[in-house]
Design a protein around this motif. Structure first.
Motif, PDB file in Angstrom:
ATOM      1  N   GLU A   1      37.496 162.705   3.160  1.00  0.00           N
ATOM      2  CA  GLU A   1      38.517 163.514   3.819  1.00  0.00           C
ATOM      3  C   GLU A   1      39.794 162.700   4.032  1.00  0.00           C
ATOM      4  N   ARG A   2      39.641 161.450   4.406  1.00  0.00           N
ATOM      5  CA  ARG A   2      40.812 160.595   4.613  1.00  0.00           C
ATOM      6  C   ARG A   2      41.573 160.378   3.304  1.00  0.00           C
ATOM      7  N   LYS A   3      40.843 160.178   2.224  1.00  0.00           N
ATOM      8  CA  LYS A   3      41.483 159.992   0.920  1.00  0.00           C
ATOM      9  C   LYS A   3      42.206 161.274   0.504  1.00  0.00           C
ATOM     10  N   GLY A   4      41.600 162.428   0.774  1.00  0.00           N
ATOM     11  CA  GLY A   4      42.249 163.700   0.477  1.00  0.00           C
ATOM     12  C   GLY A   4      43.528 163.887   1.266  1.00  0.00           C
ATOM     13  N   LEU A   5      43.510 163.459   2.521  1.00  0.00           N
ATOM     14  CA  LEU A   5      44.705 163.551   3.354  1.00  0.00           C
ATOM     15  C   LEU A   5      45.812 162.640   2.825  1.00  0.00           C
ATOM     16  N   LEU A   6      45.447 161.454   2.381  1.00  0.00           N
ATOM     17  CA  LEU A   6      46.429 160.534   1.802  1.00  0.00           C
ATOM     18  C   LEU A   6      47.021 161.106   0.514  1.00  0.00           C
ATOM     19  N   GLN A   7      46.192 161.740  -0.303  1.00  0.00           N
ATOM     20  CA  GLN A   7      46.682 162.354  -1.536  1.00  0.00           C
ATOM     21  C   GLN A   7      47.604 163.531  -1.232  1.00  0.00           C
ATOM     22  N   ALA A   8      47.278 164.296  -0.189  1.00  0.00           N
ATOM     23  CA  ALA A   8      48.139 165.407   0.207  1.00  0.00           C
ATOM     24  C   ALA A   8      49.486 164.889   0.698  1.00  0.00           C
ATOM     25  N   ALA A   9      49.477 163.805   1.441  1.00  0.00           N
ATOM     26  CA  ALA A   9      50.733 163.208   1.915  1.00  0.00           C
ATOM     27  C   ALA A   9      51.560 162.721   0.738  1.00  0.00           C
ATOM     28  N   GLU A  10      50.891 162.188  -0.263  1.00  0.00           N
ATOM     29  CA  GLU A  10      51.597 161.723  -1.459  1.00  0.00           C
ATOM     30  C   GLU A  10      52.278 162.896  -2.173  1.00  0.00           C
ATOM     31  N   LEU A  11      51.639 164.070  -2.182  1.00  0.00           N
ATOM     32  CA  LEU A  11      52.234 165.259  -2.794  1.00  0.00           C
ATOM     33  C   LEU A  11      53.536 165.657  -2.111  1.00  0.00           C
ATOM     34  N   THR A  12      53.630 165.430  -0.807  1.00  0.00           N
ATOM     35  CA  THR A  12      54.833 165.804  -0.060  1.00  0.00           C
ATOM     36  C   THR A  12      55.893 164.717  -0.092  1.00  0.00           C
ATOM     37  N   GLY A  13      55.550 163.537  -0.591  1.00  0.00           N
ATOM     38  CA  GLY A  13      56.499 162.428  -0.596  1.00  0.00           C
ATOM     39  C   GLY A  13      56.508 161.663   0.711  1.00  0.00           C
ATOM     40  N   LEU A  14      55.485 161.867   1.526  1.00  0.00           N
ATOM     41  CA  LEU A  14      55.379 161.188   2.811  1.00  0.00           C
ATOM     42  C   LEU A  14      54.605 159.890   2.640  1.00  0.00           C
ATOM     43  N   ASN A  15      55.159 158.787   3.115  1.00  0.00           N
ATOM     44  CA  ASN A  15      54.504 157.490   3.045  1.00  0.00           C
ATOM     45  C   ASN A  15      53.677 157.298   4.321  1.00  0.00           C
ATOM     46  N   VAL A  16      52.362 157.334   4.194  1.00  0.00           N
ATOM     47  CA  VAL A  16      51.484 157.176   5.358  1.00  0.00           C
ATOM     48  C   VAL A  16      51.270 155.692   5.606  1.00  0.00           C
TER      49      VAL A  16
ATOM     50  N   MET B   1      66.104 161.531   8.577  1.00  0.00           N
ATOM     51  CA  MET B   1      65.196 161.770   7.469  1.00  0.00           C
ATOM     52  C   MET B   1      63.865 161.054   7.717  1.00  0.00           C
ATOM     53  N   VAL B   2      62.764 161.784   7.567  1.00  0.00           N
ATOM     54  CA  VAL B   2      61.431 161.221   7.778  1.00  0.00           C
ATOM     55  C   VAL B   2      60.832 160.881   6.422  1.00  0.00           C
ATOM     56  N   LYS B   3      60.431 159.617   6.262  1.00  0.00           N
ATOM     57  CA  LYS B   3      59.766 159.236   5.014  1.00  0.00           C
ATOM     58  C   LYS B   3      58.473 158.466   5.280  1.00  0.00           C
ATOM     59  N   ASP B   4      58.331 157.885   6.471  1.00  0.00           N
ATOM     60  CA  ASP B   4      57.129 157.144   6.854  1.00  0.00           C
ATOM     61  C   ASP B   4      56.495 157.816   8.071  1.00  0.00           C
ATOM     62  N   ALA B   5      55.160 157.766   8.134  1.00  0.00           N
ATOM     63  CA  ALA B   5      54.471 158.380   9.268  1.00  0.00           C
ATOM     64  C   ALA B   5      53.123 157.715   9.491  1.00  0.00           C
ATOM     65  N   VAL B   6      52.665 157.788  10.726  1.00  0.00           N
ATOM     66  CA  VAL B   6      51.290 157.436  11.081  1.00  0.00           C
ATOM     67  C   VAL B   6      50.604 158.756  11.393  1.00  0.00           C
ATOM     68  N   VAL B   7      49.487 159.017  10.732  1.00  0.00           N
ATOM     69  CA  VAL B   7      48.812 160.310  10.834  1.00  0.00           C
ATOM     70  C   VAL B   7      47.492 160.122  11.578  1.00  0.00           C
ATOM     71  N   THR B   8      47.215 161.022  12.538  1.00  0.00           N
ATOM     72  CA  THR B   8      45.938 160.978  13.238  1.00  0.00           C
ATOM     73  C   THR B   8      44.944 161.886  12.526  1.00  0.00           C
TER      74      THR B   8
ATOM     75  N   MET C   1      51.160 171.289   2.219  1.00  0.00           N
ATOM     76  CA  MET C   1      52.125 172.238   2.766  1.00  0.00           C
ATOM     77  C   MET C   1      52.267 172.080   4.275  1.00  0.00           C
ATOM     78  N   VAL C   2      51.156 171.863   4.974  1.00  0.00           N
ATOM     79  CA  VAL C   2      51.188 171.676   6.424  1.00  0.00           C
ATOM     80  C   VAL C   2      51.911 170.374   6.781  1.00  0.00           C
ATOM     81  N   LEU C   3      51.604 169.301   6.050  1.00  0.00           N
ATOM     82  CA  LEU C   3      52.290 168.028   6.296  1.00  0.00           C
ATOM     83  C   LEU C   3      53.788 168.145   6.015  1.00  0.00           C
ATOM     84  N   GLY C   4      54.144 168.849   4.941  1.00  0.00           N
ATOM     85  CA  GLY C   4      55.551 169.051   4.614  1.00  0.00           C
ATOM     86  C   GLY C   4      56.276 169.842   5.695  1.00  0.00           C
TER      87      GLY C   4
END
Length: 79
Positions: free
Chosen positions: A52-67, A36-43, A20-23
Motif C-alpha cells: 500500500e505504501r509503494k502504491g501511494l508513492l507511485q500515485a504521488a509520482e503520477l501527480t508530480g509530488l515529491n514525497v 507552489m507545492v512540490k514536496d510533501a510528507v504524507v501520513t 487524483m486525491v493527492l493532486g
C-alpha cells in the motif's frame, strides 16, 4: 476493501484515484498558501503495509509530488 490471503480484510488502492486525491490536496494547499507545492510528507494509516505504501508513492509520482517521507498517522499526530 477486499479479502486478503489469510481471510482478513485488506485495502485495495487504485493508484489513479489516489493520484487524483493527492493532486486535489496539492492544489488546495497551493491555493491557500499561495506557494507552489512540490514536496510533501504524507501520513498513512498504521495498517498500511509495504504494498500500500509503494502504491501511494507511485500515485504521488503520477501527480508530480515529491514525497519526502511516509509517516504513520499516530506519529504525525504526535508531532
Amino acid at each position: 476493501m477486499v479479502e486478503d490471503s489469510r481471510g482478513g480484510v485488506g485495502i485495495k488502492i487504485d493508484e489513479e484515484l489516489t493520484a487524483m486525491v493527492l493532486g486535489y490536496g496539492m492544489r488546495l494547499a497551493e491555493f491557500h498558501s499561495k506557494v507552489m507545492v512540490k514536496d510533501a510528507v504524507v501520513t498513512v494509516p498504521p495498517y498500511f503495509g509495504q504494498v500500500e505504501r509503494k502504491g501511494l508513492l507511485q500515485a504521488a509520482e503520477l501527480t508530480g509530488l515529491n514525497v519526502l517521507a511516509l509517516v504513520n498517522e499516530h506519529s504525525g499526530d504526535a508531532l
